[in-house]
Design a protein around this motif. Structure first.
Motif, PDB file in Angstrom:
ATOM      1  N   PHE A  52     104.629  33.009  -8.510  1.00 29.73           N
ATOM      2  CA  PHE A  52     103.419  32.231  -8.205  1.00 29.73           C
ATOM      3  C   PHE A  52     102.679  31.942  -9.501  1.00 29.73           C
ATOM      4  O   PHE A  52     102.821  32.649 -10.495  1.00 29.73           O
ATOM      5  N   LEU A  53     101.886  30.844  -9.466  1.00 31.65           N
ATOM      6  CA  LEU A  53     100.987  30.523 -10.575  1.00 31.65           C
ATOM      7  C   LEU A  53      99.561  30.549 -10.047  1.00 31.65           C
ATOM      8  O   LEU A  53      99.215  29.792  -9.144  1.00 31.65           O
ATOM      9  N   ASP A  54      98.741  31.436 -10.637  1.00 31.46           N
ATOM     10  CA  ASP A  54      97.338  31.484 -10.205  1.00 31.46           C
ATOM     11  C   ASP A  54      96.391  31.460 -11.400  1.00 31.46           C
ATOM     12  O   ASP A  54      95.330  30.863 -11.344  1.00 31.46           O
ATOM     13  N   ASN A  55      96.787  32.088 -12.503  1.00 27.52           N
ATOM     14  CA  ASN A  55      95.953  32.200 -13.700  1.00 27.52           C
ATOM     15  C   ASN A  55      96.494  31.212 -14.735  1.00 27.52           C
ATOM     16  O   ASN A  55      97.665  31.273 -15.123  1.00 27.52           O
ATOM     17  N   MET A  56      95.652  30.302 -15.190  1.00 29.79           N
ATOM     18  CA  MET A  56      96.102  29.214 -16.061  1.00 29.79           C
ATOM     19  C   MET A  56      96.666  29.697 -17.398  1.00 29.79           C
ATOM     20  O   MET A  56      97.360  28.959 -18.086  1.00 29.79           O
ATOM     21  N   ARG A  57      96.358  30.970 -17.766  1.00 29.38           N
ATOM     22  CA  ARG A  57      96.974  31.520 -18.976  1.00 29.38           C
ATOM     23  C   ARG A  57      98.500  31.485 -18.909  1.00 29.38           C
ATOM     24  O   ARG A  57      99.169  31.588 -19.927  1.00 29.38           O
ATOM     25  N   VAL A  72     102.195  27.573  -5.630  1.00 25.29           N
ATOM     26  CA  VAL A  72     101.340  26.944  -6.628  1.00 25.29           C
ATOM     27  C   VAL A  72     100.330  26.048  -5.917  1.00 25.29           C
ATOM     28  O   VAL A  72     100.562  25.605  -4.790  1.00 25.29           O
ATOM     29  N   HIS A  73      99.203  25.824  -6.573  1.00 25.88           N
ATOM     30  CA  HIS A  73      98.258  24.843  -6.053  1.00 25.88           C
ATOM     31  C   HIS A  73      98.889  23.462  -6.220  1.00 25.88           C
ATOM     32  O   HIS A  73      99.507  23.189  -7.240  1.00 25.88           O
ATOM     33  N   PRO A  74      98.730  22.560  -5.235  1.00 26.06           N
ATOM     34  CA  PRO A  74      99.402  21.243  -5.318  1.00 26.06           C
ATOM     35  C   PRO A  74      99.072  20.481  -6.603  1.00 26.06           C
ATOM     36  O   PRO A  74      99.916  19.732  -7.101  1.00 26.06           O
ATOM     37  N   ASP A  75      97.894  20.716  -7.180  1.00 29.42           N
ATOM     38  CA  ASP A  75      97.529  19.997  -8.412  1.00 29.42           C
ATOM     39  C   ASP A  75      98.493  20.256  -9.559  1.00 29.42           C
ATOM     40  O   ASP A  75      98.558  19.476 -10.506  1.00 29.42           O
ATOM     41  N   PHE A  76      99.206  21.387  -9.494  1.00 27.73           N
ATOM     42  CA  PHE A  76     100.073  21.729 -10.618  1.00 27.73           C
ATOM     43  C   PHE A  76     101.527  21.352 -10.407  1.00 27.73           C
ATOM     44  O   PHE A  76     102.367  21.630 -11.252  1.00 27.73           O
ATOM     45  N   ALA A  77     101.788  20.698  -9.283  1.00 24.21           N
ATOM     46  CA  ALA A  77     103.168  20.300  -8.993  1.00 24.21           C
ATOM     47  C   ALA A  77     103.815  19.550 -10.154  1.00 24.21           C
ATOM     48  O   ALA A  77     104.972  19.814 -10.492  1.00 24.21           O
ATOM     49  N   PRO A  78     103.105  18.647 -10.829  1.00 17.95           N
ATOM     50  CA  PRO A  78     103.763  17.888 -11.908  1.00 17.95           C
ATOM     51  C   PRO A  78     104.285  18.772 -13.038  1.00 17.95           C
ATOM     52  O   PRO A  78     105.196  18.361 -13.768  1.00 17.95           O
ATOM     53  N   GLN A  90      96.365  26.452  -1.205  1.00 19.30           N
ATOM     54  CA  GLN A  90      95.037  26.360  -1.816  1.00 19.30           C
ATOM     55  C   GLN A  90      94.689  27.682  -2.514  1.00 19.30           C
ATOM     56  O   GLN A  90      93.852  27.705  -3.407  1.00 19.30           O
ATOM     57  N   TYR A  91      95.292  28.762  -2.054  1.00 19.00           N
ATOM     58  CA  TYR A  91      94.999  30.108  -2.595  1.00 19.00           C
ATOM     59  C   TYR A  91      96.317  30.791  -2.952  1.00 19.00           C
ATOM     60  O   TYR A  91      96.793  31.654  -2.215  1.00 19.00           O
ATOM     61  N   PRO A  92      96.925  30.394  -4.068  1.00 16.10           N
ATOM     62  CA  PRO A  92      98.281  30.893  -4.376  1.00 16.10           C
ATOM     63  C   PRO A  92      98.360  32.420  -4.460  1.00 16.10           C
ATOM     64  O   PRO A  92      99.372  33.005  -4.060  1.00 16.10           O
ATOM     65  N   TYR A  93      97.315  33.074  -4.955  1.00 15.30           N
ATOM     66  CA  TYR A  93      97.392  34.528  -5.132  1.00 15.30           C
ATOM     67  C   TYR A  93      97.375  35.216  -3.768  1.00 15.30           C
ATOM     68  O   TYR A  93      98.144  36.149  -3.520  1.00 15.30           O
ATOM     69  N   LYS A  94      96.529  34.708  -2.881  1.00 14.63           N
ATOM     70  CA  LYS A  94      96.490  35.262  -1.531  1.00 14.63           C
ATOM     71  C   LYS A  94      97.834  35.000  -0.824  1.00 14.63           C
ATOM     72  O   LYS A  94      98.377  35.881  -0.151  1.00 14.63           O
ATOM     73  N   SER A  95      98.377  33.815  -1.011  1.00 13.99           N
ATOM     74  CA  SER A  95      99.670  33.510  -0.380  1.00 13.99           C
ATOM     75  C   SER A  95     100.758  34.437  -0.925  1.00 13.99           C
ATOM     76  O   SER A  95     101.602  34.943  -0.169  1.00 13.99           O
ATOM     77  N   TYR A  96     100.736  34.660  -2.236  1.00  9.50           N
ATOM     78  CA  TYR A  96     101.693  35.589  -2.831  1.00  9.50           C
ATOM     79  C   TYR A  96     101.541  36.982  -2.224  1.00  9.50           C
ATOM     80  O   TYR A  96     102.528  37.650  -1.897  1.00  9.50           O
ATOM     81  N   ALA A  97     100.278  37.419  -2.071  1.00  7.31           N
ATOM     82  CA  ALA A  97     100.034  38.753  -1.520  1.00  7.31           C
ATOM     83  C   ALA A  97     100.672  38.887  -0.136  1.00  7.31           C
ATOM     84  O   ALA A  97     101.330  39.888   0.178  1.00  7.31           O
ATOM     85  N   LEU A  98     100.506  37.863   0.672  1.00  6.09           N
ATOM     86  CA  LEU A  98     101.032  37.931   2.043  1.00  6.09           C
ATOM     87  C   LEU A  98     102.562  37.944   2.042  1.00  6.09           C
ATOM     88  O   LEU A  98     103.200  38.657   2.830  1.00  6.09           O
ATOM     89  N   ILE A  99     103.159  37.163   1.146  1.00  2.00           N
ATOM     90  CA  ILE A  99     104.626  37.147   1.047  1.00  2.00           C
ATOM     91  C   ILE A  99     105.139  38.493   0.524  1.00  2.00           C
ATOM     92  O   ILE A  99     106.131  39.037   1.033  1.00  2.00           O
TER      93      ILE A  99
END
Lengths: 341, 341, 341
Positions: A52-57, A72-78, A90-99
């Motif tokens: 997952f990508l959540d932190n822009m670093r 990933v958030h859809p904005d970063f698809a490119p 919309q909440y990649p970190y929360k989605s990762y947690a659930l997975i």
């Protein structure tokens, strides 16, 4: 991939099943039947692993990841590399947690057992399906709810009550306390000992009996070696869903609201009140008898000496609204630089 | 009223008896025969309960209290609500402490017993009337005074000596130490382990054997999960009647005088000396090899890098006399506000 | 002289033998056959005892010492009192450490034994010459190297691996970890518990499974009651020869290089990286996701919010190069003094 000596995966799952679990959406071109076996960080993930990508670093790691799938958030698809199956959230970190929870479920206490090497008073009530490990001491009158796990060498004091599904880490001590359902204490936690209460007297400080309790509501987490003193008369209270990190000190009579987040090595002095959803960074300290408003955010190492309004962010020693603190920091730097020249 | 599951009252007492215990005086109109059963905070106390006013933040609670009786400084008598029986004291908090001790006496160790599940070396000497709980380890040569209480899972090292009436909390460890009468260690305390001593060397730091002891004098309190390293050669010493809170770090060779008060999460580096009656607020840090004068007061989070004279109050990072620190805080605020405009 | 109840000397040694051990040189007039029985501090040492001068604060004690022998930098020879046998060393503290190690060797684990009161799963592998004390729990699949010492009441988790000569203090817990040769955990250490990982959510924070490990390399020291969380996915790593003091918090995914020194009560937030030979003073705090360059020195109580270059010294809140911080401190003092006048 998590080390199989320490973590057993429950999968594989199809990507579409994980999307469902995660409240996420398959991106165009992502294969819903793609088989996911494990989670992994962006820089080490491989085929059949999801990251997952959540932190822009870590954006560069995303652009070059070899992960089979990624949340990933859809904005970063490119920025995604070719061929990776994307889940949009919309909440990649929360989605990762659930997975990750689905792939690596916590072991339950299905194999309930009470060690013969535990020391349990005769009148203790123990619910169905508990694990009580060797060396545990449970004193007279305690009530242990169903499905609790009490780790080796822990001590549960007289008349203490644990709700359902409570987990007590190893080498922890709990006294004068009522603990709500599904709350969890990590190893070495100290709950319910005397607060730091004495009247100063030249001929020897006079101990003030500490006659309150510790009330820990449900779904609370308390980190390793954290100490929570019982009340002096009123209770010390930790609200529902609050997370407390390691080595935190909570003084007597402190009231912490719901959903608060308290990072490692914070100290909260006696009788201070935190309203709901307060967040406190590591090593911050709060004086006693204060009120911190709902949703206040206090930066790491901040020293709080007055009441704080909710909904704002604070930093400094003494604490200031963060913008004001940063302005002072910048001003002092400018003055020193000018002096230099 | 304290929860009777956790606290058993020894009363009732007559108000005149409590006045005697507390070094207090019955106010005009107070009924010496009034029956007091319990203590309670001002805002929740009811009939046959006694409360106290010490901190002016709670003056409004005093004016509207429903307590049957209340301890207060005579100056505040006019603020008292109708019908409450007043005890006058110059030191209301100390008076309250003495009354609470009478109403809720600590359980003694009358029911002395040594658990069969304790691991006690053959040559250990144990005084009369001790409680030694399950899982306790006492190593060879240790001497335990009369009426000691050693909590479950604690470990007492070789040749350690405990005086009379010492209490060691659960899951604590003590080695290389001599502990004076009526001192008390809370759960998870670590006393006597190696100090942080090594000679820096590029090919690997060289450990310096730590060859001193920890001397804890009498009537000392040491809070939960606090760590006190033994001396490197000289001893680490904690003076009589000193109170140390939770999660405090005391480095090797530190000497702490009598009657000091050290609040939670303070750190005192190696070889620093505190004279008598020093008070240190939470999370303050002291560098090594310093001398802090008698009666110095150091505010929370202060960073002390130099010797401090006694009898004064300090704050800041680095530490300054508190008035000077507050002046700098105010000045910086003014400069930043001016810049703003 | 160290208290013989707690420390047994292996000597006596001749001064010339100690010079050899210490990498030191006999001063002119020093008697190589002089018999040394013990170490002692400058102000209390007597005949047949050896002391050292390393910190200039103690120069006066050196000039008046009654020590039979003393280790000192050759530059200070003129300050020596008459009759003391001098050993010259470029690194007197390191030389002292080596001599003290020779005079007071650590007891080995020659008398290997596994307590019958330990709870050891059937498939645990235990090397030659280990001591495993009462109350120890070792879970399934763990591998314990040769000559390990595991103190009473400690818990070693499933599949944990300890190398050779590892020492685990009493009441410690270790899970999800691999520990290298000759590393040492002090009492009450917590290694491998869940990191502080959750996705914030208004309806209740969502726990993020912590799926990494703790890798502790060889010759690492970890002080009492310190907490080291396991990785969230990546591992938490402590590099070879690093020394960590008491009550330190190490967050998940932190990577610490070789030969670092981390003083008591420091907090290092998740995913921060320390390169080799970083030194951090007590109570300093580091935010998450930072990189600290090789050999950086961070003063006590510093608050680090950004990456730091190696080879420099930092102080302040927020952290600055130390010269810059000290300049600001001096400037603010001058401005406040001027205002005063």
């Amino acid at each position: 991939m998590p080390d199989p000596r320490f973590f057993q995966a429950a999968g594989p799952f199809s990507l579409s099943r994980l999307a469902e679990i995660a409240g996420a959406v398959l991106a165009d071109g992502a294969d819903g039947d793609y088989r996911v076996e494990a989670v992994a960080a962006l820089d080490v993930a491989g085929v059949h692993e999801i990251s997952f990508l959540d932190n822009m670093r870590y954006k560069d790691q995303f652009s070059s990841t070899k992960a089979g799938a990624c949340i990933v958030h859809p904005d970063f698809a490119p920025e995604a590399p070719e061929g990776v199956h994307l889940l949009f959230s919309q909440y990649p970190y929360k989605s990762y947690a659930l997975i990750a929870q689905a792939l690596y479920p916590e072991r339950g206490v299905a194999e309930a057992f009470v060690s013969e090497q535990a020391y349990i008073a005769e009148d203790v009530q123990i619910g169905q399906g508990c694990v009580i490990e060797p060396g545990v001491v449970i004193r007279s009158g305690a009530k242990i709810g169903a499905s609790c796990w009490i780790g080796a060498q822990s001590v549960i004091g007289e008349n203490v009550e644990l709700g359902e599904g409570v987990r007590i880490g190893e080498n922890a001590t709990v006294s004068h306390a009522l603990i709500g359902d599904y709350s969890r204490l990590y190893p070495g936690v100290r709950v319910g000992q005397d607060g730091f209460g004495f009247a100063i007297d030249p001929s020897g400080h006079v101990k003030v009996p500490q006659l309150g309790r510790v009330i820990i509501e449900s779904h609370v987490e308390i980190g390793a070696n954290t100490t929570i003193d019982r009340g002096a008369g009123p209770d010390t209270v930790i609200g529902q869903g609050t997370w407390i990190d390691n080595l935190v000190q909570i003084g007597h009579n402190v009231k912490i609201g719901r959903g608060c987040v308290i990072v490692a090595q914070v100290g909260i002095s006696g009788s201070t009140v935190l309203e709901d959803f307060v967040a406190i960074g590591g090593q911050a300290g709060l004086a006693g008898h204060l009120r911190i408003g709902q949703g206040a955010r206090i930066a790491a190492q901040t020293g709080v000496m007055r009441d704080l309004q909710g909904g704002q962010e604070y930093m400094g020693y003494p604490a200031l609204p963060i913008r004001q603190f940063m302005k002072q920091v910048a001003l002092l730097k400018r003055l020193a630089d000018k002096k230099e020249r």
